[in-house]
Write an enzyme that holds these catalytic residues in place. Structure first.
Site, PDB file in Angstrom:
ATOM      1  N   SER A 266      45.694  37.807  44.985  1.00 39.29           N
ATOM      2  CA  SER A 266      44.325  38.021  44.515  1.00 39.29           C
ATOM      3  C   SER A 266      43.340  37.820  45.643  1.00 39.29           C
ATOM      4  O   SER A 266      43.615  37.098  46.609  1.00 39.29           O
ATOM      5  CB  SER A 266      44.004  37.065  43.366  1.00 39.29           C
ATOM      6  OG  SER A 266      43.552  35.816  43.850  1.00 39.29           O
ATOM      7  N   ASP A 267      42.177  38.450  45.506  1.00 43.99           N
ATOM      8  CA  ASP A 267      41.091  38.162  46.437  1.00 43.99           C
ATOM      9  C   ASP A 267      40.473  36.809  46.057  1.00 43.99           C
ATOM     10  O   ASP A 267      40.629  36.334  44.928  1.00 43.99           O
ATOM     11  CB  ASP A 267      40.046  39.272  46.421  1.00 43.99           C
ATOM     12  CG  ASP A 267      39.329  39.408  47.758  1.00 43.99           C
ATOM     13  OD1 ASP A 267      39.343  38.435  48.545  1.00 43.99           O
ATOM     14  OD2 ASP A 267      38.753  40.471  48.021  1.00 43.99           O
ATOM     15  N   ALA A 268      39.769  36.221  47.004  1.00 43.55           N
ATOM     16  CA  ALA A 268      39.272  34.860  46.814  1.00 43.55           C
ATOM     17  C   ALA A 268      38.272  34.784  45.664  1.00 43.55           C
ATOM     18  O   ALA A 268      37.258  35.487  45.669  1.00 43.55           O
ATOM     19  CB  ALA A 268      38.633  34.347  48.100  1.00 43.55           C
TER      20      ALA A 268
ATOM     21  N   ALA B  91      38.476  35.880  42.740  1.00 40.99           N
ATOM     22  CA  ALA B  91      38.506  36.987  41.783  1.00 40.99           C
ATOM     23  C   ALA B  91      39.111  36.611  40.435  1.00 40.99           C
ATOM     24  O   ALA B  91      38.651  37.106  39.398  1.00 40.99           O
ATOM     25  CB  ALA B  91      39.254  38.174  42.382  1.00 40.99           C
TER      26      ALA B  91
END
Length: 979
Positions: free
Chosen positions: A239-241, A243
């Protein structure tokens, strides 16, 4: 007691068997803990901690000194797959070397970024390779192969592609939805990821913050439907930070974090990057989701198995067999040479009337001017420079310091308040000494954010400041010592930073006029949103965390000591040739979290090249920037114009070698340079086909076309041969260097459908832009890159180039039949030096059966499978799968157009699967009717609305949508059988 290792420690077994064995030995809590970015050690099994995520976009980032290569868009501009692969190898080796020094360095690298450069105002355009999916794919394959390494079993590093999917806006980036129709999805956005995954050098992907078709990327069914269908390799999705929390906090897509976390895990997310190093929040949510029945243990095991497979591939459990375990290649001579080579190959010569190359000569004076003339800019994903070469450094070295003069061209100002002049107090000797290194160089790590330096005050003597307006009125102010005014955590303004930077830039300000032209200015600090107030204890923008309001701001009178344009004109007039270096600071006006607002060069820099040219017609403009600019006047007036992305540690040396003719430039533009903001679609318009975006569809005249780039010699193209051989298109041609200079040439091969499809397109504005040509049912590209090669040729030398292209590159995604389709007919093969510089053409005829009209009776119609639309948007059918279409605005009707719908021998009507309330209007076969319905039970409560129509044969179907109606599907109502 036995000496036999546990099976997962046995290198004689396959990674798959070892992974299963280790997975079976982990407790549930240990498995859940592995799903966070910072997985803890499992000491009882001898497992160390593991971290997903190490930035390595163009060098090792955030972990101290490392070789800094050109920005990603600069690597794209080289059009050189072999070079980029070697850069990937070097970066991968430096990741390994730094890992040996610091266990915080991770081997799972989050690079490269393969989002297509669809829109030139996107703030993160510097991170991508190209607007074209084929070029992006080729460069991404090369870079990931370098990062991955050549060993058949063990990986040098594990690359993760960013950011899945259709991500091109920083504005509202965590709440905006990209409306992506099937043709754009299959022909454009997916392509950028597909080839690199299929090449086998990618360990996973990172979903983007945005939503696609109304559904967050972190719960996208496309991860399983497409991404993981391209390979048998166990891809990891990181995952993106932050998100995962966005799914509830900003997007409000789920009511609870347990629901959101479970949905992301089930959709295919394996590693959760959230709450920094504190894993307890995310692991707690996973545990709660499990307890509530939202997850099964099998969901957790699936993700952990993929993570463990990556760790085995990275050699974690076989250090004695891992060929990369002892790599110590950091700042080697080879890496320094490669950084220079890459910077040289990234330079694009946009225009040249013969002024370049500029041979060094005794007594020939070169003026080097401009805001970036003596700067080596880094970006958010750069490492710390070990070597630094600015344009001024490189030109002095190449032309001789005695032959080079310089002025920056900043406006020099003094600021006065009612209490006196703004001044920077001198620090005491101890503080100043601590701020400087052994050779007196300012140490940015010690300067930025310091609170022990005295804040600015007012007094009888003024500190003269260099003022730069970077565009949109965003200013920096700097002292003669090279220190930027900055704001620390305590809210005071100090001269304490050597460059603007940081996640929140604390070195930018804006002047706001007070009471007319002569009323003075307030100074707004952009990082905090507070105004500058100068009190007895110094200048500050906040007190006890509270921002200074506009009413409490100090009003400054500004006195200009010298205009930068005057200084540039003075120096230019005294020189034989002028090199103006302009561009952007990658931390200001266009970066992660911030989109640009215009293609225009900032006004202050525009004045500088005009002043230089007015004083000296022999003026060269060098744009050192992460983005294209609409420099129409400069392109028309100046004898030479060059562009290079920020070129890393060797940028200045590379530029000087190109200017001097030591290297003939051969970089090529990886994206279209438009002439005006008027040529651009909306930032949130992701329909590259309907809105005529990129070189593929743009029907206007660009300032510089995709693939453009000049050199110092002439090349001819000859002997084009093409052949359709089953599923392959074979292309060969000869390139000859007709000049007296050894140089590189980038041969480019494009294809297009012959006939009306390749004809002039409608205006890129207005209704024509939305509908496309009514005579063009498939709206194929004007031309499409299918192959390229960069070759080096000595004077008089020639080389025969052979290309093999899949025949499917001639095709497109058929919305009528739901598959990739190559239509019968003639196709042109175009070979040349750019998308607009075609030297040779050939035609091949594809002899296959035509696909025919839409089989509506047999397949029905998915609403999203339209041919054209106006005023609609694509949204999510359910939270887990499917798409619907709705009017983009509740107050205006949206329209969908479906060509050549075959109703066969006849149907009694159409059945519309809808939710919401409003109306569906139908025009087909000479019939027009509108159905109004109400009773909205929410966006996911679908029902069928019928329209009785006597239809037979082939017709165009037009559907109008109004209100909150979501149209999912259209089916026919078959005729009742006669009794």
């Amino acid at each position: 007691m036995t000496d036999h290792p546990l099976p997962f420690r046995d290198p004689q077994l396959s990674f798959a068997l070892r992974t299963d064995d280790l997975l079976g030995r982990l407790t549930l809590d240990e498995r859940i803990a592995m799903l966070h970015q910072f997985a803890p050690a499992v000491e009882r099994l001898g497992l160390g901690p593991f971290r997903t995520g190490q930035e390595a976009l163009h060098g090792v980032a955030w972990m101290g000194p490392a070789t800094v290569f050109p920005q990603a868009v600069g690597l794209g501009a080289t059009w050189n797959d072999d070079l980029v692969r070697r850069v990937g190898e070097a970066v991968g080796n430096e990741v390994r070397a730094k890992r040996a020094q610091d266990d915080r360095v991770g081997l799972n690298v989050w690079a490269p970024t393969v989002n297509l450069l669809r829109h030139p105002l996107w703030g993160r355009g510097e991170e991508g390779y190209s607007e074209d999916p084929a070029l992006t794919s080729a460069v991404a394959v090369a870079y990931t192969r370098g990062l991955r390494g050549d060993d058949p079993h063990y990986w040098r590093t594990a690359p993760v592609l960013k950011h899945w999917l259709a991500h091109n806006n920083e504005t509202d980036r965590d709440t905006a939805s990209s409306s992506v129709r099937p043709r754009v999805l299959h022909e454009y956005d997916l392509r950028a990821f597909r080839d690199a995954v299929r090449a086998g050098a990618v360990a996973g992907v990172m979903p983007a913050y945005n939503l696609v078709n109304g559904r967050p990327n972190h719960v996208s069914p496309l991860l399983e439907q497409h991404l993981r269908s391209w390979t048998d390799q166990p891809l990891v999705v990181c995952s993106d930070a932050g998100a995962p929390s966005n799914l509830v906090d900003s997007e409000h897509y789920f009511d609870t974090h347990e629901e959101a976390t479970a949905a992301a895990l089930k959709a295919g997310v394996d590693s959760f990057t959230d709450h920094g190093t504190d894993s307890t929040v995310m692991t707690g949510r996973i545990r709660d989701a499990l307890d509530k029945g939202l997850l099964d243990e099998s969901d957790i095991d699936t993700a952990v198995r993929r993570l463990l497979a990556m760790r085995f591939a990275l050699g974690e459990f076989d250090p004695e067999l891992d060929p990369y375990a002892q790599v110590d290649d950091l700042d080697t001579e080879e890496h320094r040479a490669l950084a220079l080579e890459a910077a040289e190959q990234a330079v694009v010569l946009l225009r040249n009337d013969g002024l370049l190359p500029l041979a060094p000569g005794r007594g020939h004076t070169v003026a080097v001017v401009g805001l970036l003339a003596d700067d080596c800019k880094l970006d958010w994903y750069s490492g710390t420079l070990m070597h630094r070469s600015t344009p001024l450094d490189g030109i002095r070295e190449r032309y001789g310091a005695d032959n080079v003069v310089h002025t920056e061209g900043v406006d020099r100002v003094r600021l006065k308040t009612s209490e006196g002049w703004l001044r920077v107090p001198e620090a005491d000797g101890t503080q100043d000494g601590e701020a400087r290194g052994a050779e007196g160089a300012l140490d940015p790590a010690l300067l930025a954010g310091r609170t022990d330096l005295p804040p600015l005050t007012c007094g009888d003597e003024a500190t003269e400041l260099a003022l730069v307006d970077w565009g949109d009125g965003v200013l920096t102010l700097r002292t003669d010592e090279g220190l930027y005014l900055s704001v620390a955590d305590d809210g005071y303004v100090r001269a304490s930073a050597d460059e603007p930077g940081g996640w929140v830039v604390q070195e930018t300000f804006r002047m706001e006029a007070v009471g007319g032209h002569d009323g003075g200015h307030r100074l707004l600090h952009m990082g905090t949103g507070g105004y500058v107030s100068v009190a007895a204890d110094g200048a500050k923008v906040a007190v006890s965390g509270e921002k200074i309001s506009r009413d409490d701001a100090t009003v400054f009178e500004s006195e200009t000591v010298e205009h930068g344009a005057d200084a540039v004109a003075r120096v230019a007039a005294a020189a034989d040739t002028v090199i103006v270096v302009a561009g952007n600071d990658p931390h200001i006006n266009g970066r992660e979290t911030e989109d640009r607002t215009t293609l225009a060069l900032p006004a202050q820099q525009d004045r500088l090249w005009r002043a230089a040219h007015a004083a000296n017609p022999r003026t060269v403009l060098v744009l050192s920037s992460a983005y294209p600019y609409a420099v129409v006047d400069a392109a028309a007036a100046l004898p030479a114009l060059l562009w290079t992305a920020h070129g890393g540690q060797a940028a200045g040396t590379a530029l000087a070698r190109v200017l001097a003719g030591d290297v003939s430039p051969a970089g090529r533009l990886p994206q279209t340079w438009y002439a005006s903001d008027d040529d651009l679609p909306g930032l949130f318009d992701y329909d590259v086909i309907g809105s005529r975006q990129t070189y593929l569809y743009f029907g206007g005249t660009p300032l510089f076309p995709f693939g453009h780039g000049l050199g110092y010699t002439d090349f001819t193209y000859s002997e084009l041969r093409t052949e359709l051989d089953g599923e392959l298109l074979r292309v060969s041609l000869t390139v000859t260097n007709d000049g007296a200079t050894p140089a590189d040439e980038v041969a480019q091969v494009y294809v297009r459908r012959a006939g009306p499809v390749g004809a002039a397109r409608p205006s890129p504005k207005g209704l024509g832009r939305l509908l496309g040509s009514l005579d063009d049912p498939t709206d194929l590209p004007l031309r499409k890159l299918v192959a390229h090669r960069r070759v080096h040729l000595a004077p008089g030398a020639q080389e025969r180039l052979d290309f093999t292209v899949s025949r499917e590159e001639l095709g497109h995604w058929s919305v009528a039949h739901g598959r990739w389709t190559v239509e019968p007919g003639a196709y042109e093969i175009l070979a040349g030096a750019s998308s607009a510089d075609v030297r040779l053409t050939a035609t091949e005829v594809v002899d296959v059966e035509a696909q025919g009209p839409r089989p509506v009776v047999a397949r029905g119609l998915e609403a999203v499978d339209y041919d054209r639309q106006t005023g609609t948007v694509i949204l999510d059918r359910t939270k887990t799968e499917g798409d619907v279409v709705a009017a983009a605005s509740a107050g205006e009707e949206g329209h969908l157009f479906y060509r050549a719908c075959d109703f066969g021998e006849g149907v009694e009507g159409l059945a519309f699967l809808v939710s919401g309330e409003g109306s569906v209007a139908v025009t087909v076969g000479g019939h027009s009717l509108s159905t109004l319905f109400s009773g909205d039970q929410g966006p996911y409560a679908y029902r069928t609305v019928e329209a009785v129509l006597d239809l037979r044969g082939v017709h165009e179907l037009r559907v109008g949508l109004s209100g909150s109606v979501r149209l999912a599907r259209i089916d026919v109502i078959p005729r009742k059988e006669s009794a």
